[in-house]
Design an enzyme around this catalytic site. Structure first.
Site, mmCIF file in Angstrom:
data_model
loop_
_atom_site.group_PDB
_atom_site.id
_atom_site.type_symbol
_atom_site.label_atom_id
_atom_site.label_comp_id
_atom_site.label_asym_id
_atom_site.label_seq_id
_atom_site.Cartn_x
_atom_site.Cartn_y
_atom_site.Cartn_z
ATOM 1 N N ASP A 110 0.979 -0.900 0.397
ATOM 2 C CA ASP A 110 0.185 0.154 0.203
ATOM 3 C C ASP A 110 0.679 1.225 0.167
ATOM 4 O O ASP A 110 -0.160 2.235 0.033
ATOM 5 C CB ASP A 110 -1.069 -0.032 1.088
ATOM 6 C CG ASP A 110 -0.408 0.087 2.333
ATOM 7 O OD1 ASP A 110 0.736 -0.829 2.613
ATOM 8 O OD2 ASP A 110 -1.020 -0.077 3.558
ATOM 9 N N HIS A 156 -0.402 7.106 6.656
ATOM 10 C CA HIS A 156 -1.663 6.904 6.643
ATOM 11 C C HIS A 156 -2.907 7.909 7.855
ATOM 12 O O HIS A 156 -2.224 8.187 8.740
ATOM 13 C CB HIS A 156 -2.679 5.296 7.729
ATOM 14 C CG HIS A 156 -1.576 4.133 6.677
ATOM 15 N ND1 HIS A 156 -2.394 3.463 6.175
ATOM 16 C CD2 HIS A 156 -0.829 3.906 7.397
ATOM 17 C CE1 HIS A 156 -1.528 2.353 5.649
ATOM 18 N NE2 HIS A 156 -0.409 2.643 6.494
#
Length: 282
Positions: A58, A173
């Protein structure tokens, strides 16, 4: 130096850092090439390099496609597992992209090859920027997948914590609300945690990012940077800072988010067997 915050996937951030005089740009954690290149075109800049914090999909999965679409693209990182890597960097190595200076800061723990990137422009009044990947979050820190509490303590106190306090923190994040709910459990009397959590919830409701924070702010509400404070020692039952950090991480890993009620329409669909064809084994 201009930083574009780009939300991708479930809760990831990738970043486009633009050198405004030359219109050259550097990407950090280019996970979604199509989205990145849309913004490159919109901003009318030339993408010169990708800085990858770590090899997890990711954060790094777009590298190969970007390398194919942008011949000559330089891809920097500290881990051989990073796709399309052209330049392996080491701790304290400095890179230059026009007026933008980058210092590579090795922070192994979340992964054994995790690198953060500290950026500034000489002579600029703007605060420097830290791209901290999955080592330091707003209100939290990354899981210790490939490292130890000792390593994370060094990362947070000696490497990242020693940077100028005005440094802007751009993490990997959007997990600020979740982090601060845990911080409030740890320090229920901390008014700064309460205020930051209320602010983060509002940002979340408006679908706006909570990055960047500043390093100075993080020391006021991030439990993983407050391991020598009395409330943290009381919560963990430990006094050694590394033991406090280790216990905090275990507690955070077991910290449960409030359960969301299942969607009533979805539950009816299950009751009526509408999902059965999709659930049967082939």
């Amino acid at each position: 130096m201009k930083v574009k915050v780009i939300s991708v996937l479930e809760d990831n951030y990738m970043y486009l850092v633009i050198e405004e005089s030359t219109r050259d740009a550097v990407a950090v954690d280019a996970a979604v090439p199509k989205r990145l290149l849309e913004i490159v075109r919109k901003e009318d800049v030339v993408l010169r390099a990708v800085l990858t914090t770590h090899h997890h999909w990711d954060h790094a999965r777009g590298n190969e496609e970007l390398a194919r679409l942008c011949p000559g693209l330089r891809v920097y990182g500290a881990d051989e597992r990073i796709g399309a890597l052209t330049h392996k960097v080491t701790h304290d190595q400095e890179l230059t992209f026009g007026a933008i200076r980058v210092r590579c800061l090795f922070t192994p723990c979340h992964t054994s090859g995790h690198m953060c990137y500290f950026m500034w422009e000489d002579g600029s009044p703007d605060a420097p920027a830290l791209f901290s990947g999955d080592t330091l979050f707003v209100g939290g820190c990354g899981k210790f997948f490939e490292g130890t509490a000792e390593q994370m303590y060094t990362n947070l106190t000696q490497i990242l914590g020693a940077l100028p306090k005005e440094t802007k923190v751009f993490c990997g994040h959007e997990c600020t609300v979740r982090n601060l709910k845990f911080a409030l459990k740890v320090e229920p009397e901390n008014e700064i945690v309460k205020k930051k959590l209320a602010w983060a919830k509002q940002r979340d409701d408006e679908d706006l990012p909570t990055v960047p924070s500043t390093l100075q702010e993080e020391f006021l509400y991030n439990p993983f940077l407050r391991v020598t404070e009395e409330p943290l020692q009381k919560f963990t039952g430990k006094t050694d800072p590394v033991d406090v950090l280790r216990t905090l991480r275990t507690e955070k890993d077991n910290f449960k988010k409030p359960k969301e009620r299942p969607n009533p329409q979805a539950m009816l669909a299950f009751d009526w067997g509408l999902f059965s064809p999709f659930l049967e084994k082939k």
